[in-house]
Enzyme design. Structure first.
Site, PDB file in Angstrom:
ATOM      1  N   VAL A   1       4.314   7.110   2.580  1.00  0.00           N
ATOM      2  CA  VAL A   1       4.112   7.391   4.015  1.00  0.00           C
ATOM      3  C   VAL A   1       2.991   6.486   4.531  1.00  0.00           C
ATOM      4  CG1 VAL A   1       4.878   9.796   3.964  1.00  0.00           C
ATOM      5  CG2 VAL A   1       2.471   9.288   3.583  1.00  0.00           C
TER       6      VAL A   1
ATOM      7  N   GLN B   1       1.304   2.929  -3.277  1.00  0.00           N
ATOM      8  CA  GLN B   1       0.178   3.722  -3.785  1.00  0.00           C
ATOM      9  C   GLN B   1      -0.057   4.973  -2.939  1.00  0.00           C
ATOM     10  OE1 GLN B   1      -1.250   2.813  -6.606  1.00  0.00           O
ATOM     11  NE2 GLN B   1       0.159   1.076  -6.593  1.00  0.00           N
ATOM     12  N   HIS B   2       0.572   5.020  -1.790  1.00  0.00           N
ATOM     13  CA  HIS B   2       0.297   6.093  -0.843  1.00  0.00           C
ATOM     14  C   HIS B   2       1.606   6.780  -0.479  1.00  0.00           C
ATOM     15  CE1 HIS B   2      -0.992   8.033   2.953  1.00  0.00           C
ATOM     16  NE2 HIS B   2      -2.184   7.978   2.441  1.00  0.00           N
ATOM     17  N   PHE B   3       2.219   7.598  -1.394  1.00  0.00           N
ATOM     18  CA  PHE B   3       1.601   8.062  -2.626  1.00  0.00           C
ATOM     19  C   PHE B   3       2.512   7.723  -3.794  1.00  0.00           C
ATOM     20  CE2 PHE B   3       0.043  10.739   0.821  1.00  0.00           C
ATOM     21  CZ  PHE B   3      -1.320  10.753   0.579  1.00  0.00           C
TER      22      PHE B   3
ATOM     23  N   HIS C   1       0.816  -1.222   0.000  1.00  0.00           N
ATOM     24  CA  HIS C   1       0.000   0.000   0.000  1.00  0.00           C
ATOM     25  C   HIS C   1       0.850   1.273   0.000  1.00  0.00           C
ATOM     26  CE1 HIS C   1       0.757  -0.989   4.204  1.00  0.00           C
ATOM     27  NE2 HIS C   1       0.779   0.293   4.391  1.00  0.00           N
TER      28      HIS C   1
END
Lengths: 175, 134
Positions: free
Chosen positions: A46, A33-35, A30
């Site tokens: 983060v 994707q973040h970010f 994740h």
């Protein structure tokens, strides 16, 4: 499968306080994707604040559940307040320090602080403060029946609870 | 020194602002917790915990027993509610157990689902005042 957002319980004072840590890793998908990179902006991995909240909910939830030896189905009922003031990056460690404020048959309230350890600074730094309320599901069922088995503190919590000595090895959640 | 009614009202207002995230100006005496201030089930427990904290002193803890402020499990006995309506026996029990709730209007059409509409800010203040004076 429940997603675990703490790696280890490191301190426990029955009915009072529980401290857990989580190591944040770039292997966690994740974070990509973040970010993700966007146009000229480079990627910025983060730890999502929503998952920091979940980490505190799991830490404080174990503390609340431990009071009745994990017989109650303890569910997060309310985020009273959550203030997160600093990013947590891969390679850093999060520490959740949850304190039980008040508890009765219906539920409990907790106050917790979040800190992070950065190897770059070689120091802990405060990240935020989260106040939560938990409900004992079976005491607030309002006509709804739930399974006998305690699905809240099921198999996924087993490693954590046994590792912290909160539950004896080999004792199942239904027992 | 005993708290004045104005002190109690100010403290109850603080509790509701913190527990429900409502505007201070919305916390008026006649406001209902559910309808006007948007309280949900877990908020009642939050309010109980906060009132205990607010009004406890080292000399005199302010401890609210389950069902003392909100009659949550009071109406589970079948003789108290028939076909969704609170019976005369139920009304009598409400008057005895939760005297801070004014049920005079509720009695006219005592549908159990409407009971939360009678929990007002004033009910909370009356409860605290009576309990502190006891």
């Amino acid at each position: 499968m429940r997603w675990m957002w703490i790696d280890r319980v490191i301190a426990f004072e029955p009915r009072k306080r529980l401290v857990a840590v989580k190591n944040v890793s770039l292997a966690e998908e994740h974070l990509h994707q973040h970010f993700a990179a966007q146009g000229a902006l480079p990627p910025c991995p983060v730890m999502p604040n929503s998952l920091i909240l979940e980490g505190m909910a799991q830490t404080a939830g174990i503390l609340v559940g431990s009071v009745h030896d994990f017989r109650e189905k303890v569910v997060l009922a309310k985020v009273v307040s959550a203030v997160i003031e600093r990013d947590i990056n891969p390679g850093e460690t999060i520490r959740y320090d949850a304190v039980l404020e008040r508890m009765d048959d219906m539920g409990a309230s907790t106050v917790g602080t979040v800190d992070r350890f950065s190897f770059a600074d070689n120091a802990w730094a405060p990240v935020g403060r989260i106040e939560l309320m938990f409900s004992h599901l079976d005491q607030n069922r309002a006509g709804t029946e739930f399974p006998e088995e305690n699905f809240v503190f099921g198999e996924n919590f087993r490693t954590l609870l046994e590792g912290a000595g909160l539950r004896k090895a080999g004792v199942s959640s239904a027992g | 020194m005993a708290k004045s009614r104005a002190d109690i009202e100010a403290d109850v207002r603080d509790v509701l602002v913190d527990a429900l995230g409502v505007d201070e100006d919305d916390v008026v005496s006649t406001a209902t917790l559910k309808g006007d201030l948007g309280a949900e089930s877990i908020d009642y427990l939050d309010i109980v915990f906060r009132l205990e904290k607010k009004f406890s002193t080292p000399e005199k803890p302010f401890k609210i027993a389950q069902g003392e402020l909100f009659p949550e499990n009071l109406m589970t006995d079948p003789s108290l509610v028939e076909a969704g309506k609170v019976t005369a026996k139920g009304i009598a029990l409400l008057k005895e157990k939760v005297p801070h709730v004014d049920v005079s209007d509720f009695e006219k059409d005592p549908q159990i689902t409407k009971l939360p509409n009678f929990f007002t800010v004033k009910s909370l203040c009356d409860f605290v005042e009576r309990k502190l004076g006891a």
